[in-house]
Scaffold this active site. Structure first.
Site, PDB file in Angstrom:
ATOM      1  N   TYR A 132      34.176  11.757 -67.964  1.00 23.24           N
ATOM      2  CA  TYR A 132      34.174  11.128 -66.645  1.00 23.24           C
ATOM      3  C   TYR A 132      33.662   9.687 -66.654  1.00 23.24           C
ATOM      4  CZ  TYR A 132      29.203  12.530 -66.522  1.00 23.24           C
ATOM      5  OH  TYR A 132      27.870  12.708 -66.810  1.00 23.24           O
ATOM      6  N   HIS A 166      35.877  -7.302 -79.585  1.00 21.95           N
ATOM      7  CA  HIS A 166      36.771  -6.689 -80.558  1.00 21.95           C
ATOM      8  C   HIS A 166      36.154  -5.379 -81.045  1.00 21.95           C
ATOM      9  CE1 HIS A 166      38.795 -10.800 -81.732  1.00 21.95           C
ATOM     10  NE2 HIS A 166      38.954 -10.472 -80.464  1.00 21.95           N
ATOM     11  N   HIS A 168      34.648 -10.094 -73.260  1.00 28.03           N
ATOM     12  CA  HIS A 168      35.780  -9.739 -74.127  1.00 28.03           C
ATOM     13  C   HIS A 168      35.238  -9.469 -75.524  1.00 28.03           C
ATOM     14  CE1 HIS A 168      39.323  -9.831 -76.557  1.00 28.03           C
ATOM     15  NE2 HIS A 168      39.139 -11.057 -77.001  1.00 28.03           N
ATOM     16  N   HIS A 177      43.956  -5.574 -80.369  1.00 28.11           N
ATOM     17  CA  HIS A 177      43.136  -6.767 -80.153  1.00 28.11           C
ATOM     18  C   HIS A 177      41.702  -6.429 -79.779  1.00 28.11           C
ATOM     19  CE1 HIS A 177      42.974 -11.035 -78.159  1.00 28.11           C
ATOM     20  NE2 HIS A 177      41.798 -10.669 -78.621  1.00 28.11           N
ATOM     21  N   TYR A 233      25.004   7.153 -56.901  1.00 25.89           N
ATOM     22  CA  TYR A 233      24.244   7.237 -58.158  1.00 25.89           C
ATOM     23  C   TYR A 233      23.220   6.119 -58.266  1.00 25.89           C
ATOM     24  CZ  TYR A 233      23.260   7.283 -63.169  1.00 25.89           C
ATOM     25  OH  TYR A 233      22.639   7.314 -64.384  1.00 25.89           O
ATOM     26  N   GLU A 282      40.325 -18.077 -75.636  1.00 24.85           N
ATOM     27  CA  GLU A 282      40.732 -17.059 -74.666  1.00 24.85           C
ATOM     28  C   GLU A 282      40.459 -17.490 -73.227  1.00 24.85           C
ATOM     29  OE1 GLU A 282      42.559 -14.813 -75.323  1.00 24.85           O
ATOM     30  OE2 GLU A 282      42.083 -13.731 -77.170  1.00 24.85           O
TER      31      GLU A 282
END
Length: 219
Positions: free
Chosen positions: A119, A100, A98, A160, A215, A80
């Site tokens: 939110y 799955h 990344h 994916h 925050y 990837e």
């Protein structure tokens, strides 16, 4: 990692490996699926293809330039790689995760945008889009991802998984975890027979986005 490598690179590689192992421990990937990367200057450190994360050590670092040319290590980079490099070329990212993740991947097969059931979407820049399907490791997938990421720090990849990025690996991983939780929440609420979950408006989400600017602990 050889002694000649800068400590900044060695430190970043340790963080890449730790984050990859964390994604497996948290159930966001299975086996060697998913991948993690971090940018140090013009060097992108990325997990290698097909190697279990618990086997990676200091001498297994894999690094490529922004042009994709391998400049560090002997193991082949993740398949990837085009996805990671596209994020670095087009955003201010210093880290990419990344996965799955099960719930997020399930949602990617159902909707083109994750419904605003919470939110938490504000953490990712707004309603999370689903990138059109393309085979893993292809420029087409990277292009579809880039479209879905417009104005966002995370997206789903149809059938994916997920992609998130941040200025640190901790931030990128937190966004991945929030995205998986958001998808799990929507699936849970949407599964109640005869009822549909209430959704936030864009105005309500914008209000949260503004509030999040203050925050946490402020310097």
């Amino acid at each position: 990692m050889s002694e000649q490598q800068p400590e900044s690179v060695a430190r970043a590689w340790r963080k890449v490996v730790d984050t990859a192992r964390r994604s497996a421990a948290d159930g966001l990937v299975v086996g060697t699926s998913g991948n993690v990367s971090a940018r140090v200057g013009d060097l992108v450190l990325v997990t290698p293809s097909g190697v279990p994360y618990d086997r990676l050590g200091p001498r297994d670092a894999v690094g490529v330039g922004l042009d994709g040319r391998q400049v560090l290590g002997k193991l082949r980079p993740t398949s990837e790689l085009p996805l990671h490099l596209t994020v670095y070329r087009e955003t201010d990212a210093a880290a990419v995760v990344h996965t799955h993740a099960v719930h997020a991947t399930a949602v990617s097969t159902l909707v083109t945008e994750v419904p605003l059931v919470h939110y938490a979407a504000a953490v990712l820049g707004g309603p999370v889009r689903t990138a059109a399907y393309a085979r893993y490791g292809t420029p087409e997938l990277a292009d579809a991802m880039l479209t879905a990421l417009r104005g966002r720090t995370g997206c789903l990849l149809a059938n994916h998984g997920t992609v998130t990025y941040g200025t640190t690996l901790d931030q990128a991983y937190e966004r991945t975890a929030q995205l998986e939780w958001l998808c799990r929440l929507w699936l849970t609420a949407n599964a109640v027979p005869g009822l549909s979950p209430s959704l936030l408006s864009r105005a309500q989400l914008d209000e949260v986005t503004e509030a999040l600017k203050g925050y946490g602990q402020q310097d």
